[in-house]
Design an enzyme around this catalytic site. Structure first.
Site, PDB file in Angstrom:
ATOM      1  N   GLY A 254       2.825  17.226  -7.830  1.00  0.00           N
ATOM      2  CA  GLY A 254       3.334  15.954  -7.374  1.00  0.00           C
ATOM      3  C   GLY A 254       2.343  14.829  -7.530  1.00  0.00           C
TER       4      GLY A 254
ATOM      5  N   ALA B 177       3.351  18.118   4.548  1.00  0.00           N
ATOM      6  CA  ALA B 177       4.551  18.746   5.109  1.00  0.00           C
ATOM      7  C   ALA B 177       4.929  19.994   4.323  1.00  0.00           C
ATOM      8  CB  ALA B 177       5.705  17.747   5.122  1.00  0.00           C
TER       9      ALA B 177
ATOM     10  N   GLN C 180       2.913  21.868   2.568  1.00  0.00           N
ATOM     11  CA  GLN C 180       1.919  22.913   2.811  1.00  0.00           C
ATOM     12  C   GLN C 180       2.298  23.749   4.029  1.00  0.00           C
ATOM     13  OE1 GLN C 180      -2.100  21.443   3.016  1.00  0.00           O
ATOM     14  NE2 GLN C 180      -2.073  20.659   0.932  1.00  0.00           N
TER      15      GLN C 180
ATOM     16  N   HIS D 293      -7.308  17.380   0.791  1.00  0.00           N
ATOM     17  CA  HIS D 293      -7.085  16.621   2.016  1.00  0.00           C
ATOM     18  C   HIS D 293      -7.416  17.545   3.174  1.00  0.00           C
ATOM     19  CE1 HIS D 293      -5.667  13.556   4.592  1.00  0.00           C
ATOM     20  NE2 HIS D 293      -4.389  13.862   4.646  1.00  0.00           N
TER      21      HIS D 293
ATOM     22  N   GLU E  65      -0.895 -17.357  -4.824  1.00  0.00           N
ATOM     23  CA  GLU E  65      -2.038 -17.635  -3.961  1.00  0.00           C
ATOM     24  C   GLU E  65      -2.361 -16.455  -3.048  1.00  0.00           C
ATOM     25  OE1 GLU E  65      -5.094 -19.833  -3.687  1.00  0.00           O
ATOM     26  OE2 GLU E  65      -3.365 -20.725  -4.690  1.00  0.00           O
TER      27      GLU E  65
ATOM     28  N   SER F 126     -16.586 -21.690  -5.419  1.00  0.00           N
ATOM     29  CA  SER F 126     -16.837 -23.089  -5.095  1.00  0.00           C
ATOM     30  C   SER F 126     -17.419 -23.223  -3.691  1.00  0.00           C
ATOM     31  CB  SER F 126     -15.533 -23.894  -5.176  1.00  0.00           C
ATOM     32  OG  SER F 126     -14.683 -23.568  -4.087  1.00  0.00           O
TER      33      SER F 126
END
Length: 348
Positions: free
Chosen positions: A39, A101, A103, A124, A244, A270
Site C-alpha cells: 500500500g 488497523a 496489522q 512504524h 499568497e 525584503s
C-alpha cells in the site's frame, strides 16, 4: 556509526559511506525478505530492495487491487509474489508494512510463521508501543526491528530513482539473535535511506503521530485554511488568496528553506518581510504551542492510538473517510488549487 552533533546534542548516525550497499548485501546475503502489504510503504521499500540486489518477495492478498499493482510492478506470482502466509513461511525477515488497523487484523495469520531466529520488521512503532491495545506481541526468540523513512513510500522510491536518499530512523525493540543491529542497518541502507538516526519504537510513534497531526498535515491544513478564509472574508479573490497562502509557500519558499534553513530565509527576504516575520512568529508560537502540548499528551497516553484503532476498524470506515476527503477536495481553497496547478508553466 558516527556521533554527530545536532544543535548541541550528540546523536548516533549511520551514513552510506560508513555502511555501504556492498556491506548491506553481505550482511543479508542468506536472508529472504518478505514485504507484507503493498500500500503506502510496501511498493517503495520492496522495489528499492529489489533494485539494490536483495532477495525480496512480496506477500499480498490475491485478487485485490494491490495484488494487481504488484504484478504491474514486475512481481511474478509463484516466484516473487505470494499469498501472505506463503511469503511469511519462505521469509527469514518479515517486513510488516500493512496499515496499523490491518496489522491488528492480519496478526493471527503472521504470528505462526515467526519461528526462532527470524526478524519482524516495522516502519512504524504503533503496533509494538501500543501492544496492549493491538495485541501484537512477538515471540521472544525473534528480532523485532524498525526502519521508519521520514516520508511516504512514493517519496522514498522517487528519491531512490533520482540517486538520492530519504532519511530514516532505526530502532531495535528485541535482539534475540545478536544480529538485530546489523540486520536493521543493512535493511535501512537497502530500502534507500540517505542516513539513519537512532530512536526507539516509542519515540518513533510519539513523534510520528504528533507530526502527522501537527506540522506535516493537520496543523498545516488548519493554518493554511485560516489565512485563506481571512483573505477571502476581506475581499481578496480566490486566486490571490491561494497564491499568497499556498502557492508561494510550496513553490518558492519551501524549496529555499529546505536547502538553506529558515534563518537563511529570514536573512534573504525584503526588510518588510523580515520585520513582519520576526514580530509575528512569537504570537503564532504562543498561540499554537498549547495545542501541540495537548496533542502530545493525547499521543503519549494512548488516546490517539485508541481513536485510530476504533475508527479504522469500523466496517463503514472507508465510506466515512471518502466523505471527509471529498469535503476537503471540494472546498473552495483546494478547488482553486487545482486550477492554479494546471496554470503552472510546466503543465502548459
Amino acid at each position: 556509526m558516527a556521533v554527530i552533533n545536532f544543535g548541541g546534542v550528540d546523536e548516533n548516525v549511520v551514513t552510506r559511506e560508513e555502511f555501504p550497499l556492498e556491506k548491506a548485501r553481505e550482511v543479508l546475503k542468506d536472508e529472504v525478505i518478505a514485504v507484507i502489504g503493498y500500500g503506502v510503504q510496501g511498493p517503495g521499500q520492496s522495489l528499492n530492495l529489489r533494485d539494490n540486489g536483495f532477495n525480496v518477495i512480496v506477500g499480498q492478498r490475491k485478487g485485490g487491487k494491490t495484488w494487481d499493482k504488484a504484478v504491474a510492478d514486475g512481481w511474478v506470482p509463484g516466484e516473487t509474489l505470494f499469498e501472505i502466509e506463503e511469503a511469511c513461511q519462505r521469509a527469514t525477515i518479515i517486513q510488516y508494512l500493512l496499515s496499523d488497523a490491518a496489522q491488528i487484523e492480519v496478526w493471527p495469520r503472521i504470528k505462526p510463521y515467526l519461528t526462532p531466529g527470524k526478524a519482524l520488521y516495522f516502519s512504524h512503532g504503533f503496533a509494538i508501543t501500543y501492544k496492549e491495545r493491538t495485541n501484537i506481541i512477538p515471540p521472544a526468540d525473534v528480532d523485532v526491528i524498525l526502519i521508519a523513512p521520514k516520508g511516504s513510500g512514493t517519496s522514498l522510491r522517487r528519491m531512490f530513482l533520482q540517486g538520492r536518499g530519504l532519511n530514516s530512523s532505526y530502532a531495535i525493540f528485541q535482539d534475540a539473535t545478536g544480529r538485530a543491529k546489523e540486520r536493521v542497518i543493512a535493511l535501512g541502507i537497502g530500502v534507500g535511506s540517505g542516513y539513519l538516526f537512532e530512536t526507539t519504537f516509542k519515540k518513533e510513534v510519539y513523534s510520528d503521530l504528533t507530526g502527522e497531526r501537527g506540522t506535516l498535515m493537520g496543523a498545516i491544513q488548519g493554518l493554511l485554511l485560516a489565512q485563506y478564509e481571512v483573505l477571502r472574508e476581506n475581499g481578496h479573490e480566490p486566486s490571490e488568496a491561494f497564491n499568497e497562502t499556498v502557492e508561494e509557500l510550496t513553490q518558492s519558499l519551501m524549496p529555499l528553506f529546505a536547502e538553506n534553513g529558515m534563518d537563511w530565509m529570514y536573512a534573504n527576504c525584503s526588510t518588510t518581510a523580515q520585520r513582519g516575520a520576526l514580530d509575528w512568529m512569537g504570537p503564532f508560537h504562543d498561540a499554537v504551542k498549547p495545542v501541540f502540548e495537548k496533542l502530545y499528551q493525547e499521543v503519549a497516553c494512548g488516546n490517539e492510538a485508541q481513536r485510530s484503532i476504533d475508527t479504522n476498524s469500523k466496517p463503514d470506515y472507508r465510506e466515512g473517510l471518502e466523505k471527509e476527503l471529498a469535503a476537503l477536495r471540494e472546498s473552495e481553497m483546494w478547488r482553486t488549487g487545482a486550477v492554479v496547478r494546471k496554470l503552472r508553466p510546466e503543465n502548459n
